[in-house]
Design a protein around this motif. Structure first.
Motif, PDB file in Angstrom:
ATOM      1  N   SER A  89      49.364  39.483  -1.272  1.00  0.00           N
ATOM      2  CA  SER A  89      48.713  40.766  -1.546  1.00  0.00           C
ATOM      3  C   SER A  89      49.525  41.576  -2.544  1.00  0.00           C
ATOM      4  CB  SER A  89      48.559  41.575  -0.253  1.00  0.00           C
ATOM      5  OG  SER A  89      47.770  40.887   0.664  1.00  0.00           O
ATOM      6  N   LEU A  90      50.836  41.674  -2.295  1.00  0.00           N
ATOM      7  CA  LEU A  90      51.669  42.492  -3.176  1.00  0.00           C
ATOM      8  C   LEU A  90      51.657  41.928  -4.591  1.00  0.00           C
ATOM      9  CD1 LEU A  90      54.674  43.315  -0.860  1.00  0.00           C
ATOM     10  CD2 LEU A  90      53.065  44.922  -1.864  1.00  0.00           C
ATOM     11  N   VAL A 134      51.905  35.139   7.752  1.00  0.00           N
ATOM     12  CA  VAL A 134      52.287  36.526   7.485  1.00  0.00           C
ATOM     13  C   VAL A 134      52.918  36.628   6.100  1.00  0.00           C
ATOM     14  CG1 VAL A 134      53.934  38.311   8.146  1.00  0.00           C
ATOM     15  CG2 VAL A 134      52.531  37.229   9.884  1.00  0.00           C
ATOM     16  N   LEU A 148      50.456  35.753  18.079  1.00  0.00           N
ATOM     17  CA  LEU A 148      50.769  35.419  16.692  1.00  0.00           C
ATOM     18  C   LEU A 148      49.592  35.781  15.791  1.00  0.00           C
ATOM     19  CD1 LEU A 148      52.641  32.089  17.317  1.00  0.00           C
ATOM     20  CD2 LEU A 148      53.594  34.157  16.340  1.00  0.00           C
ATOM     21  N   ILE A 166      58.442  44.289  18.574  1.00  0.00           N
ATOM     22  CA  ILE A 166      58.775  43.572  17.336  1.00  0.00           C
ATOM     23  C   ILE A 166      57.979  44.160  16.166  1.00  0.00           C
ATOM     24  CG2 ILE A 166      58.537  41.362  16.150  1.00  0.00           C
ATOM     25  CD1 ILE A 166      59.388  39.971  18.610  1.00  0.00           C
ATOM     26  N   VAL A 203      59.468  47.364  15.035  1.00  0.00           N
ATOM     27  CA  VAL A 203      60.661  47.194  14.189  1.00  0.00           C
ATOM     28  C   VAL A 203      60.243  47.082  12.729  1.00  0.00           C
ATOM     29  CG1 VAL A 203      62.550  45.639  13.609  1.00  0.00           C
ATOM     30  CG2 VAL A 203      62.090  46.170  15.987  1.00  0.00           C
ATOM     31  N   ALA A 204      59.236  46.232  12.475  1.00  0.00           N
ATOM     32  CA  ALA A 204      58.739  46.108  11.103  1.00  0.00           C
ATOM     33  C   ALA A 204      58.154  47.439  10.636  1.00  0.00           C
ATOM     34  CB  ALA A 204      57.686  45.007  11.025  1.00  0.00           C
ATOM     35  N   PHE A 264      49.887  45.840   7.099  1.00  0.00           N
ATOM     36  CA  PHE A 264      51.159  46.055   6.408  1.00  0.00           C
ATOM     37  C   PHE A 264      50.991  45.854   4.906  1.00  0.00           C
ATOM     38  CE2 PHE A 264      53.448  45.678  10.468  1.00  0.00           C
ATOM     39  CZ  PHE A 264      54.415  46.649  10.277  1.00  0.00           C
ATOM     40  N   ALA A 265      50.254  44.792   4.521  1.00  0.00           N
ATOM     41  CA  ALA A 265      50.050  44.527   3.101  1.00  0.00           C
ATOM     42  C   ALA A 265      49.286  45.688   2.462  1.00  0.00           C
ATOM     43  CB  ALA A 265      49.289  43.217   2.912  1.00  0.00           C
ATOM     44  N   SER A 272      49.768  41.986   9.738  1.00  0.00           N
ATOM     45  CA  SER A 272      50.318  41.767   8.393  1.00  0.00           C
ATOM     46  C   SER A 272      49.310  42.204   7.332  1.00  0.00           C
ATOM     47  CB  SER A 272      50.712  40.309   8.211  1.00  0.00           C
ATOM     48  OG  SER A 272      49.566  39.514   8.002  1.00  0.00           O
ATOM     49  N   GLY A 273      48.003  42.121   7.642  1.00  0.00           N
ATOM     50  CA  GLY A 273      47.006  42.640   6.714  1.00  0.00           C
ATOM     51  C   GLY A 273      47.147  44.140   6.533  1.00  0.00           C
ATOM     52  N   ILE A 293      49.667  39.383  15.226  1.00  0.00           N
ATOM     53  CA  ILE A 293      50.681  39.737  14.239  1.00  0.00           C
ATOM     54  C   ILE A 293      50.159  39.443  12.828  1.00  0.00           C
ATOM     55  CG2 ILE A 293      52.947  39.032  13.366  1.00  0.00           C
ATOM     56  CD1 ILE A 293      53.835  38.837  16.311  1.00  0.00           C
ATOM     57  N   VAL A 294      49.386  38.352  12.691  1.00  0.00           N
ATOM     58  CA  VAL A 294      48.789  38.055  11.384  1.00  0.00           C
ATOM     59  C   VAL A 294      47.836  39.186  10.987  1.00  0.00           C
ATOM     60  CG1 VAL A 294      47.154  36.535  10.227  1.00  0.00           C
ATOM     61  CG2 VAL A 294      49.074  35.561  11.476  1.00  0.00           C
ATOM     62  N   HIS A 332      65.095  40.218  19.200  1.00  0.00           N
ATOM     63  CA  HIS A 332      64.030  40.404  20.181  1.00  0.00           C
ATOM     64  C   HIS A 332      63.449  39.056  20.608  1.00  0.00           C
ATOM     65  CE1 HIS A 332      63.067  44.872  20.011  1.00  0.00           C
ATOM     66  NE2 HIS A 332      64.145  44.725  19.282  1.00  0.00           N
ATOM     67  N   ALA A 368      56.193  41.944  22.057  1.00  0.00           N
ATOM     68  CA  ALA A 368      55.641  41.751  20.708  1.00  0.00           C
ATOM     69  C   ALA A 368      55.349  43.105  20.060  1.00  0.00           C
ATOM     70  CB  ALA A 368      54.381  40.903  20.760  1.00  0.00           C
ATOM     71  N   MET A 379      64.308  41.491  14.657  1.00  0.00           N
ATOM     72  CA  MET A 379      63.190  40.708  15.194  1.00  0.00           C
ATOM     73  C   MET A 379      63.712  39.421  15.819  1.00  0.00           C
ATOM     74  SD  MET A 379      60.187  41.056  12.410  1.00  0.00           S
ATOM     75  CE  MET A 379      59.959  42.554  11.531  1.00  0.00           C
ATOM     76  N   ILE A 399      50.223  36.348   3.392  1.00  0.00           N
ATOM     77  CA  ILE A 399      49.390  37.549   3.274  1.00  0.00           C
ATOM     78  C   ILE A 399      50.167  38.674   2.600  1.00  0.00           C
ATOM     79  CG2 ILE A 399      48.268  39.383   4.601  1.00  0.00           C
ATOM     80  CD1 ILE A 399      47.374  37.309   6.579  1.00  0.00           C
ATOM     81  N   MET A 400      51.405  38.887   3.046  1.00  0.00           N
ATOM     82  CA  MET A 400      52.193  39.995   2.481  1.00  0.00           C
ATOM     83  C   MET A 400      52.522  39.737   1.004  1.00  0.00           C
ATOM     84  SD  MET A 400      52.801  42.337   4.762  1.00  0.00           S
ATOM     85  CE  MET A 400      54.145  43.182   3.950  1.00  0.00           C
ATOM     86  N   ALA A 442      51.681  48.544   2.041  1.00  0.00           N
ATOM     87  CA  ALA A 442      52.663  48.310   0.978  1.00  0.00           C
ATOM     88  C   ALA A 442      52.026  48.492  -0.394  1.00  0.00           C
ATOM     89  CB  ALA A 442      53.253  46.911   1.107  1.00  0.00           C
ATOM     90  N   VAL A 443      50.744  48.064  -0.520  1.00  0.00           N
ATOM     91  CA  VAL A 443      50.079  48.198  -1.814  1.00  0.00           C
ATOM     92  C   VAL A 443      49.747  49.669  -2.094  1.00  0.00           C
ATOM     93  CG1 VAL A 443      47.914  47.684  -3.001  1.00  0.00           C
ATOM     94  CG2 VAL A 443      49.164  45.853  -1.892  1.00  0.00           C
TER      95      VAL A 443
END
Lengths: 218, 132
Positions: free
Chosen positions: B110-111, B103, A47, A202, A205-206, A57-58, A54-55, A50-51, B76, A199, B73, B106-107, A61-62
Motif C-alpha cells: 500500500s505504501l 501483513v 491472525l 500486541i 503496541v503497533a 494501518f496501511a 493491517s489494512g 490482524i491482517v 508478547h 492479541a 511484539m 499489505i503494508m 500510514a498513507v
C-alpha cells in the motif's frame, strides 16, 4: 524398501510407531485433541483479524499527512494519556495471564480476582480512549474533518471496539466459570479469550508506535 | 498446563497460548509472566522516551521506534502467548509466519503504490495552471 514406503505414504499418516520424528502435525495418531483444534482455529482467526488491522494501518500510514488544513497529529495527541492507556492495557494483559495460571491451578477465587482486575484495567483504557474521542469531536476534529482524522478514528476505533467485545467476553467467562465450573469446554473458551486479549495488546503496541509516537512526531 | 493435549506417545502439539510447565507449575508460569511484563514495560518506556529525546538522530527515530515495537511484539508472543520454536509449536509458528507475510505485503504494498501514484499525479495547483 520398507513397508511404509511401498505403501505409498512416506509420512505413514495414522501409523505412529514412535519412530522418533520430533516434528508432529502429520496426522500421527489420529485427529488432534479438541483443545488443539479449538486453539489453533482461534489462532487462525486472530491472525486474519490482524491482517484486517493491517489494512487500517496501511490506510492510516498513507493518509497521515492529508490533514486538509485541519490539525496534525502533533497538535491533537496527548502522549500522557497514551502512556496511561498503554500501561492499563499492559497491566490487564499481565492479570489475564494470572487468570490463566489460576485456571491451570483450578483456584476459583484467584481466577475471579485476576479477571476482575483485568476488567477494571480494560475499562479504564476504554474510558480514556472515549474521553480522547469525545474531546476531539467536541472541538470539531471528528472523523469528517480530514482524511487523516478519518483514518485515525477508523483504526483506533476498531481497536476500541475489539476491547469492548473483549470486556463483554471477559464477563461472560466469569459467569460461565461461576455457573459451570472449570469444565473442559469452559477451559477451551478461556484459552481463546486469553489469546484474544493478548492479541489486542500486541495490536496496541503497533498502534501507539505508528499512530501516536511516529504520527505525533511528524 | 501440560495436562491438555498430551497424547499417549509424548510427541504432541500444543495449542497456541498453552504452556508446557514441568515441576512447580504456577510458580514457573508466574515467573514467565513477570519476566514478560518487565521486558514489555522496559521496551514501552524506551519507545516513549526515544520518541522525544535528543539522544537519537531525528530522522532515525521512526526506525528506532519500529524496531522497539517489533521487539515488544516478540516479547508478547513468547511470554504471554507462549509461542515457542519447539516442535510442539510448528503449526502455530507457521500460521504466524504466513500472517506476518500477508501483513507485510499489505503494508509495504500500500505504501509503495500510493507513494508512487502520488509522485506521478500532478498536484492541484499544477492542474489549475494547465487548464489556463
Amino acid at each position: 524398501m520398507t513397508a511404509a514406503v511401498s505403501g505409498g505414504d512416506p509420512h505413514r499418516i495414522g501409523h505412529s510407531q514412535g519412530h522418533g520424528g520430533a516434528a508432529s502435525g502429520r496426522g500421527e495418531g489420529g485427529p488432534a485433541p479438541n483443545r488443539i483444534v479449538v486453539g489453533y482455529g482461534f489462532w487462525l482467526f486472530l491472525l486474519s483479524d490482524i491482517v484486517m488491522f493491517s489494512g487500517f494501518f496501511a490506510a492510516y500510514a498513507v493518509l497521515a499527512g492529508q490533514t486538509a488544513g485541519g490539525p496534525t497529529g502533533r497538535q491533537i495527541f496527548d502522549l500522557n494519556t497514551v502512556a496511561l492507556e498503554t500501561a492499563c492495557l499492559l497491566a490487564s494483559s499481565f492479570t489475564c495471564g494470572l487468570a490463566i495460571l489460576a485456571v491451570g491451578a483450578r483456584m476459583k477465587l484467584k481466577f475471579y480476582a485476576a479477571m476482575a482486575t483485568t476488567f477494571v484495567f480494560g475499562a479504564v483504557f476504554l474510558g480514556l480512549e472515549l474521553h480522547e474521542f469525545a474531546g476531539l469531536i467536541a472541538r470539531g476534529d471528528g472523523p469528517q474533518r480530514s482524511a487523516f482524522l478519518s483514518a485515525f478514528f477508523a483504526l483506533v476505533g476498531c481497536h476500541g471496539l475489539h476491547v469492548t467485545a473483549g470486556l463483554l467476553w471477559l464477563l461472560t467467562m466469569m459467569a460461565q466459570v461461576f455457573a459451570k465450573g472449570f469444565r473442559r469446554d469452559v477451559l477451551n473458551r478461556m484459552l481463546c479469550f486469553s489469546l484474544f486479549w493478548h492479541a489486542l495488546d500486541i495490536i496496541w503496541v503497533a498502534l501507539f508506535t505508528v499512530v501516536y509516537l511516529i504520527g505525533g512526531a511528524a | 498446563m501440560s495436562e491438555h493435549g498430551a497424547d499417549q506417545h509424548g510427541v504432541h502439539d500444543l495449542a497456541p497460548g498453552d504452556e508446557e510447565l514441568d515441576g512447580s507449575g504456577v510458580a514457573q508460569g508466574l515467573r514467565g509472566y513477570l519476566l514478560g511484563l518487565a521486558l514489555a514495560v522496559g521496551l514501552t518506556a524506551a519507545s516513549f522516551y526515544f520518541a522525544h529525546s535528543p539522544l537519537v538522530w531525528a530522522p532515525a527515530v521512526a526506525t528506532a521506534l519500529i524496531v522497539l515495537a517489533i521487539a515488544q511484539m516478540g516479547v508478547h508472543l513468547v511470554f504471554f502467548l507462549h509461542i515457542t520454536t519447539g516442535p510442539d509449536n510448528t503449526n502455530n509458528v507457521l500460521a504466524l509466519a504466513f500472517g506476518v507475510l500477508i501483513v507485510f505485503l499489505i503494508m509495504a504494498g500500500s505504501l509503495w503504490i500510493m507513494a508512487n501514484l502520488s509522485h506521478h499525479t500532478p498536484g492541484m495547483d499544477q492542474l489549475m495552471r494547465m487548464q489556463r
